[in-house]
Design an enzyme around this catalytic site. Structure first.
Site, mmCIF file in Angstrom:
data_model
loop_
_atom_site.group_PDB
_atom_site.id
_atom_site.type_symbol
_atom_site.label_atom_id
_atom_site.label_comp_id
_atom_site.label_asym_id
_atom_site.label_seq_id
_atom_site.Cartn_x
_atom_site.Cartn_y
_atom_site.Cartn_z
ATOM 1 N N HIS A 73 -3.618 -5.197 0.779
ATOM 2 C CA HIS A 73 -3.404 -5.683 2.171
ATOM 3 C C HIS A 73 -3.397 -7.273 2.297
ATOM 4 C CE1 HIS A 73 -2.361 -1.866 4.034
ATOM 5 N NE2 HIS A 73 -3.260 -1.302 3.375
ATOM 6 N N CYS A 89 0.791 -1.393 -0.113
ATOM 7 C CA CYS A 89 0.252 -0.115 0.023
ATOM 8 C C CYS A 89 0.856 1.342 0.025
ATOM 9 C CB CYS A 89 -1.249 0.102 1.086
ATOM 10 S SG CYS A 89 -2.334 1.025 0.891
ATOM 11 N N GLU A 123 -2.145 -9.082 4.408
ATOM 12 C CA GLU A 123 -1.924 -9.540 5.747
ATOM 13 C C GLU A 123 -3.306 -9.615 6.516
ATOM 14 O OE1 GLU A 123 -1.349 -4.826 5.999
ATOM 15 O OE2 GLU A 123 -1.190 -6.524 4.573
#
Length: 520
Positions: free
Chosen positions: A170, A83, A172
């Site tokens: 993202h 990002c 994660e």
């Protein structure tokens, strides 16, 4: 030991990157985003990740990495930008990043148009998780677009000759499809890092750190009865002589129904010899009278905790130089703006990290937080490993301020009693119906409004109760639990029949983001 270095620019999910990487056995270390990269720091480092950020790269004071990172990348050390990390790499290599008319937040399907090791074994189209207002308008020198979102916005750029790759989404967060595989591809395949990290290693390190930090001095833990503080109690009793461990349970009057008795039984089962139960209901509830602001509630409760602890330490003969242990998780720290970097946005304050008195203790070096680098799932796993019962380990999270933040508006003793009864019925029903373990966190909220209803032939104005149930992996993002309709109807009827003051029940269907898990 091989490791990946993660530079934190203030994203609310930076720590998740490290958590996911540790999940498949690679050690990760998180440092502030502007850390100077020295040779000593690079020992064992097989790759570097640049995190997201609440900032725009076009902000005058936006953080940026040590430019040596890109020299290291060109020399063979892989770098991944996530990002903001990708946008910063783009800008520093001559590309253009601008605010976009089409912002992307939440789910977005992306498609990669050329193969890249980052996407090895992953379908060419999958659902990602976005969180950005700026977009890349022009790729940096040596970079090419590898993938785009469904909106035609660059989602992955790579510069193979420079050993750099970046993604706009993202991986994660748990809602990103194939996110763990993407991070695994980077760590194990691109960086060639060895999987040498394990839960046993974490446990050994925590145990040694407790012993080294306390150095034979007594430790006081303010225990709530929740998973985090109970696991800390187990760790302290495992690492230290039980005679050095003082476990203080403060009954704030804002706890769950029958909480005190349950807490004492659990601590006794762990072998605790010093259990201090403090009835402090009036000392919490009296200052909260007439207070509606949620941050003021948290401040009052946080200060009261420490003030009472200081008084009780003397009254009960606990040495004044005792360390104060807390069950703080990293999610608490980063949501309070006290993450690893200096650019985290404050979402809410926490009584165990925001109180001036706690800060004072911290500055004196008398605070230990054994779980401060861990997430809830890791804490649960450690709890199981050290022998804490499943009933406690898998208990849903409970906030430090207790029911105070589940009663929006002013708090009264009557409202507390109503909420305790209703919440107890809700949780017992979920367990009886086999739903409890499918849910990350479930609770009831007593709203500051009354609604007209009918009881028999009479009109009554009863409180409105909101039921909340969410599914999550780490608490950083959350989806609404799809409660089976028949169960929801029956639970609602059970509550309104047994708690006369509740006249209407609603179900909260807000995800995180944009909402938080708790209401205040």
């Amino acid at each position: 030991m091989d490791k990946l270095l993660i530079l934190d620019y203030g994203s609310q999910t930076t720590q998740l990157i490290g958590r996911r990487i540790r999940e498949f056995g690679v050690f990760s270390e998180i440092l502030p985003g502007n850390t100077q990269i020295t040779d000593e720091l690079l020992t064992g480092v097989k790759g570097i990740i640049l995190s997201g950020s609440p900032h725009s790269v076009n902000d005058a004071d936006s953080p940026e990495p040590d430019h040596r990172i890109f020299e290291l990348a060109a020399a063979g050390l892989p770098v991944l930008g996530i990002c903001y990390g990708l946008q910063r790499m783009t800008q520093l290599h001559g590309g253009s990043v601008q605010a976009s008319d089409h912002r992307e937040f939440g789910r977005s399907r992306i498609r990669y148009n050329e193969t890249h090791p980052l996407f090895a074994g992953i379908p060419e189209s999958f659902v990602s998780w976005m969180s950005h207002g700026d977009s890349i308008i022009q790729a940096g020198e040596g970079f090419r677009v590898v993938a785009e979102s469904e909106n035609g916005i660059p989602a992955c750029l790579a510069a193979p000759d420079k050993n750099m790759v970046g993604i706009q989404f993202h991986p994660e967060v748990s809602h990103c499809e194939h996110g763990l595989e993407i991070l695994k591809n980077f760590a194990l395949n691109i960086c060639q890092a060895r999987a040498e990290w394990s839960l046993d290693r974490i446990l050994d390190d925590i145990t040694e750190d407790i012993r080294r930090t306390t150095d034979g001095k007594p430790v006081l833990l303010l225990i709530s009865g929740g998973v985090d503080s109970t696991v800390v109690a187990g760790l302290l009793l495992r690492a230290l002589d039980p005679e050095l461990v003082h476990l203080m349970y403060i009954d704030t009057g804002l706890m769950r129904l029958n909480e005190t008795d349950e807490v004492v039984r659990t601590l006794e089962s762990l072998g605790a010899t010093h259990i201090h139960v403090v009835d402090a209901r009036d000392r919490f509830l009296n200052p909260l009278e007439g207070v509606s602001d949620p941050e003021e509630k948290r401040r009052i409760i946080g200060d009261a905790f420490i003030e009472i602890q200081q008084h009780e330490v003397t009254a009960r003969g606990i040495p004044e130089h005792a360390f104060l242990a807390q069950g703080t998780l990293y999610t608490d720290l980063i949501e309070s703006g006290k993450g690893v970097g200096k650019h985290a946005a404050v979402i809410k304050s926490h009584h165990n990290v925001g109180s001036p008195l706690v800060i004072e203790k911290r500055e004196a070096g008398l605070v230990i937080e054994p779980l401060a680098s861990l997430y809830k799932d890791e804490v649960r796993a450690i709890g199981t490993k050290i022998g804490i019962s499943d009933a406690v380990v898998h208990r849903h999270p409970f906030p430090g301020p207790g029911l105070a933040i589940r009663i929006p508006g002013q708090i009264t003793r009557e409202k507390i009693a109503i909420l305790q009864q209703a919440d107890d019925i809700y949780i017992r029903e979920l367990k009886a119906r086999g739903l409890y373990d499918e849910i990350w966190q479930a609770f009831a909220v007593l709203l500051p409004v009354r609604s007209v209803g009918v009881a028999g032939d009479a009109r009554e104005y009863g409180y409105v109760l909101a039921l909340r149930a969410i599914i999550s992996r780490d608490g950083m993002t959350a989806d609404v639990y799809p409660m089976p309709w028949d169960h929801l109807l029956e639970i609602s009827a059970r509550i309104t029949n047994q708690v006369r003051q509740v006249g209407r029940v609603v179900y909260d269907v807000s995800s995180k983001p944009p909402a938080t898990i708790e209401w205040e």
